[in-house]
Enzyme design. Sequence first.
Site, short mmCIF file in Angstrom:
data_model
loop_
_atom_site.label_atom_id
_atom_site.label_comp_id
_atom_site.label_asym_id
_atom_site.label_seq_id
_atom_site.Cartn_x
_atom_site.Cartn_y
_atom_site.Cartn_z
N MET A 165 -8.43 6.65 -0.61
CA MET A 165 -8.24 7.48 0.57
C MET A 165 -9.09 7.04 1.77
O MET A 165 -9.43 7.85 2.63
CB MET A 165 -8.50 8.95 0.23
CG MET A 165 -7.63 9.48 -0.91
SD MET A 165 -5.84 9.19 -0.72
CE MET A 165 -5.43 10.54 0.37
N ARG A 166 -9.43 5.76 1.84
CA ARG A 166 -10.09 5.23 3.03
C ARG A 166 -9.11 4.31 3.76
O ARG A 166 -8.39 3.53 3.12
CB ARG A 166 -11.33 4.39 2.67
CG ARG A 166 -12.35 5.08 1.80
CD ARG A 166 -12.89 6.35 2.38
NE ARG A 166 -13.51 6.19 3.68
CZ ARG A 166 -13.86 7.21 4.48
NH1 ARG A 166 -13.61 8.45 4.10
NH2 ARG A 166 -14.42 6.98 5.64
N HIS B 134 2.39 5.42 -1.92
CA HIS B 134 2.31 6.50 -0.93
C HIS B 134 3.29 7.61 -1.33
O HIS B 134 4.44 7.32 -1.68
CB HIS B 134 2.66 5.96 0.46
CG HIS B 134 2.50 6.99 1.53
ND1 HIS B 134 1.27 7.41 1.97
CD2 HIS B 134 3.41 7.73 2.21
CE1 HIS B 134 1.43 8.34 2.89
NE2 HIS B 134 2.73 8.56 3.05
N ASP C 290 0.38 2.53 6.04
CA ASP C 290 1.60 2.94 5.30
C ASP C 290 2.85 2.29 5.90
O ASP C 290 3.90 2.94 6.03
CB ASP C 290 1.75 4.47 5.31
CG ASP C 290 0.56 5.16 4.65
OD1 ASP C 290 -0.05 4.58 3.74
OD2 ASP C 290 0.23 6.29 5.07
N THR D 49 -0.11 -3.91 4.91
CA THR D 49 -0.30 -4.69 6.13
C THR D 49 -1.25 -3.89 7.03
O THR D 49 -1.56 -2.74 6.71
CB THR D 49 1.06 -4.92 6.84
OG1 THR D 49 1.66 -3.64 7.07
CG2 THR D 49 1.99 -5.79 6.01
N GLU E 77 5.74 8.65 -9.50
CA GLU E 77 4.76 7.60 -9.14
C GLU E 77 4.34 6.82 -10.38
O GLU E 77 4.21 5.59 -10.35
CB GLU E 77 3.52 8.23 -8.49
CG GLU E 77 3.80 8.88 -7.14
CD GLU E 77 2.54 9.38 -6.45
OE1 GLU E 77 1.50 8.71 -6.54
OE2 GLU E 77 2.60 10.44 -5.81
N ASN F 256 -2.60 7.38 -11.26
CA ASN F 256 -1.79 6.16 -11.04
C ASN F 256 -2.49 4.93 -11.58
O ASN F 256 -1.84 4.03 -12.14
CB ASN F 256 -1.51 5.99 -9.54
CG ASN F 256 -0.30 6.78 -9.10
OD1 ASN F 256 0.82 6.47 -9.47
ND2 ASN F 256 -0.55 7.84 -8.33
#
Length: 201
Positions: A95-96, A114, A150, A146, A179, A17
């Site tokens: 991925m954190r 996502h 997700d 935010t 994506e 991505n």
Amino acid sequence: MSDKKRVAILVSGGGSNMVSLVDSMLNDADHPGQPCLVLSNNADAGGLTKAAARGVATAVVDHRPFGKDREAFEVELVKPLLEARADVVCLAGFMRVLTAGFVRQFEGRMLNIHPSLLPKYKGLHTHARALEAGDERHGCTVHEVTPLLDDGPILGQAEVPVLPDDTPDDLAARVLVQEHRLYPAVLARYLRGEHDILRLN
Ligand code: GAR
């Protein structure tokens, strides 16, 4: 001086991505954004090599020395973003989980992709969960980040069909193609101030 927005991209893995975002900016002279940094929590992330090959600055902040102390990790994570003078931050397979304090520093200028049609399937294993639920449609979402995971305002969604014998990997591959269409399209619109939802089929 360029009036393009400076875009930093956070990755943890292969970075496909990220590549679609970087290439969309580098290949369009009229694009409102320019890539200023690719930042990873993982020194082995394939995305770092791909970014460097495109002439984009890279940085690594390994999360592991910080254990469960997310705030201490983020104190370091924010430094390269500030040094790069990032206007907008794109999470692209990062991925954190980020704390509310970190998210607030980039409120209204941080996006995430996502792999589900949010609000369905927040968190992990989205493709397996869509299959288990018997969904006929699945897809991906780009949203503003935010503090809740997700959960932010949706900026774009792309749908794919779920086919009878799909495995989670089949579905992931079909979604990933979308994506790569959706994220660059949403980013360009976002940087131009367009926040209405983009729907791709
Ligand atoms: C993508 O499918 C992205 O949507 C997902 O990780 C993959 C990263 O691939 N992100 C998440 O699951 C975030 N919770 P990439 O490194 O090739 O872009």
